[in-house]
Enzyme design. Structure first.
Site, PDB file in Angstrom:
ATOM      1  N   LYS A 164       0.864  -1.173   0.000  1.00 40.21           N
ATOM      2  CA  LYS A 164       0.000   0.000   0.000  1.00 40.21           C
ATOM      3  C   LYS A 164       0.906   1.230   0.000  1.00 40.21           C
ATOM      4  O   LYS A 164       1.875   1.287   0.776  1.00 40.21           O
ATOM      5  CB  LYS A 164      -0.902  -0.004   1.247  1.00 40.21           C
ATOM      6  CG  LYS A 164      -1.944  -1.125   1.228  1.00 40.21           C
ATOM      7  CD  LYS A 164      -3.022  -0.880   0.172  1.00 40.21           C
ATOM      8  CE  LYS A 164      -4.168  -1.884   0.300  1.00 40.21           C
ATOM      9  NZ  LYS A 164      -5.221  -1.651  -0.712  1.00 40.21           N
ATOM     10  N   ASP A 189      -0.406  -0.373  -4.537  1.00 38.47           N
ATOM     11  CA  ASP A 189      -1.814   0.068  -4.595  1.00 38.47           C
ATOM     12  C   ASP A 189      -1.941   1.365  -3.811  1.00 38.47           C
ATOM     13  O   ASP A 189      -1.587   1.422  -2.633  1.00 38.47           O
ATOM     14  CB  ASP A 189      -2.715  -1.012  -3.969  1.00 38.47           C
ATOM     15  CG  ASP A 189      -4.193  -0.634  -4.018  1.00 38.47           C
ATOM     16  OD1 ASP A 189      -4.541   0.380  -4.668  1.00 38.47           O
ATOM     17  OD2 ASP A 189      -5.000  -1.360  -3.397  1.00 38.47           O
ATOM     18  N   GLU A 215      -1.664   0.116  -8.952  1.00 39.06           N
ATOM     19  CA  GLU A 215      -3.116   0.009  -8.840  1.00 39.06           C
ATOM     20  C   GLU A 215      -3.739   1.319  -8.369  1.00 39.06           C
ATOM     21  O   GLU A 215      -3.318   1.887  -7.367  1.00 39.06           O
ATOM     22  CB  GLU A 215      -3.437  -1.122  -7.849  1.00 39.06           C
ATOM     23  CG  GLU A 215      -4.920  -1.349  -7.604  1.00 39.06           C
ATOM     24  CD  GLU A 215      -5.164  -2.560  -6.717  1.00 39.06           C
ATOM     25  OE1 GLU A 215      -4.233  -3.373  -6.505  1.00 39.06           O
ATOM     26  OE2 GLU A 215      -6.293  -2.713  -6.214  1.00 39.06           O
ATOM     27  N   GLY A 292      -9.278  -8.432  -2.539  1.00 39.26           N
ATOM     28  CA  GLY A 292      -9.912  -8.754  -1.256  1.00 39.26           C
ATOM     29  C   GLY A 292     -10.267  -7.510  -0.478  1.00 39.26           C
ATOM     30  O   GLY A 292      -9.770  -6.417  -0.760  1.00 39.26           O
TER      31      GLY A 292
HETATM   32 MG    MG Z   1      -7.094  -1.663  -4.454  1.00 42.38          MG
END
Ligand code: MG
Length: 372
Positions: A164, A189, A215, A292
């Site tokens: 992340k 992401d 992402e 997810g």
């Molecule tokens: Mg995502």
């Protein structure tokens, strides 16, 4: 077959460790569970991934509870033949609320597959006995801690890692992980955290550190900004929040804003829509993978069944049960196996059973609706 009853439970499960994204930190997960029962006594389970606050999307536990209790569950109970498809069509008149719809749609999939004595994976056309998975690593307090954390997941057997990122937590942590693990399949992401003007900087560090996939760096409506980033990039540009239905996918494909599609059952309104979006992407040569939402074993089982189908060719964000929860709601647990994979359950329906003792321990409320 008609439904006899639907139960709506609110559950709060403590996470093993806090999960931080560009949206904030989660220490425990509060979510809704739907249990449908058809007249033959067969059950089916679905999970609503909406969180307490509407940060990932506009839905929350409270809005999902309202639309489920006041509209969607009564609608499902009135259907003369309650199938995922008949429910999906009937629910179309209500806009949005896809996470709430997905909870019922997936429960109906589970119910139908159980009644037919088939695994949900097979019922969806899945052929893979195991699905490849990776791990998603939240934002850490320090870069050193992140590198150690990634190392622990690699030791545990994960072969793909998604970090992340957000402004201020990107090039340094990505560089450090790449330096330590030169061959790692590394994804990032950003959950919409960057303005489109950041495209040049993102491209620079993503290419320098061989990031395979970036992402959703930009806001969900900024489809053209994603297209500009994707043009000539040597990494995949993945869309998550931007794609919620066939129309948004079509726009993204036509503008070449998407070179990898994250399909979340919750975000797109269920397994049926998820399969059809991934099929559409595959026809445009865009690979899909299952994302997810920190689901419990109920939602994870649906995700694993979806990931076993043909269009899902990239590794899923579906870690083993012990990645998230000390005590999960379902049995047997999902365990990481050889080659960074999870086994696709073969039993009827999702192939996992909800452990009522554990559910009662973490349940905050429960309401049952019966057919009139
Ligand atoms: Mg995502």
């Amino acid at each position: 077959m008609r439904l006899k009853a639907v139960r709506l439970d609110e559950v709060e499960l403590p996470l093993i460790e806090p999960f931080e994204t560009s949206f904030g930190i989660e220490n425990r997960r509060r979510f809704l569970l739907v249990r449908v029962e058809s007249w033959d006594g067969v059950e089916g389970w679905g999970e609503c991934a909406a969180a307490v606050d509407p940060l990932y999307s506009s839905e929350s536990v409270a809005t999902a509870r309202w639309i489920l209790a006041e509209r969607l569950i009564p609608l499902a109970l009135r259907l003369p033949a309650a199938s995922p498809e008949s429910f999906g069509r009937a629910a179309e008149r209500f806009r949005g609320n896809r996470m709430a719809k997905a909870a019922l749609e997936t429960a109906l999939h589970d119910n139908r597959a159980r009644r037919e004595g088939r695994s949900l994976s097979r019922r969806l056309g899945g052929r893979r006995p195991r699905v490849r998975v990776g791990v998603s690593v939240g934002i850490q307090p320090t870069v050193a801690k992140l590198v150690r954390r990634v190392g622990r997941y690699l030791d545990a057997g994960y072969e793909r890692v998604k970090l992340k990122v957000r402004p201020g937590w990107d090039s340094l942590p990505v560089a450090a992980v790449r330096r330590e693990y030169p061959d790692l399949d590394l994804w990032v992401d950003a959950n919409q955290a960057y303005p489109p003007s950041a495209a040049g900087l993102i491209r620079a560090w993503a290419e320098k550190f061989s990031v395979a996939q970036v992402e959703q760096p930009f806001p969900e409506r900024s489809v053209l900004a994603h297209a500009a980033l994707a043009e000539g990039a040597n990494f995949r540009v993945c869309l998550d929040e931007s794609v919620v239905d066939a129309a948004s996918l079509e726009d993204a494909l036509l503008s070449r804003a998407v070179t990898s599609l994250n399909v979340k059952v919750a975000r797109v309104g269920g397994l049926g829509p998820g399969l059809s979006l991934a099929g559409e992407a595959a026809r445009a040569d865009v690979p899909s993978w299952v994302g997810g939402m920190l689901e419990s074993g109920v939602g994870r089982a649906h995700n694993v069944a979806l990931a076993s189908t043909r269009p899902f060719v990239l590794s899923a964000d579906l870690s083993a049960s012990d990645r998230y929860y000390r005590e999960d709601l379902t049995d047997p647990p999902f365990v990481l196996g050889r080659g960074s994979t999870l086994e696709v359950p073969r039993g009827p329906g999702t192939g996992v059973e909800v452990v009522e003792r554990v559910l009662r321990k973490y349940r905050r409320s429960s309401r049952t609706f019966r057919a009139g």
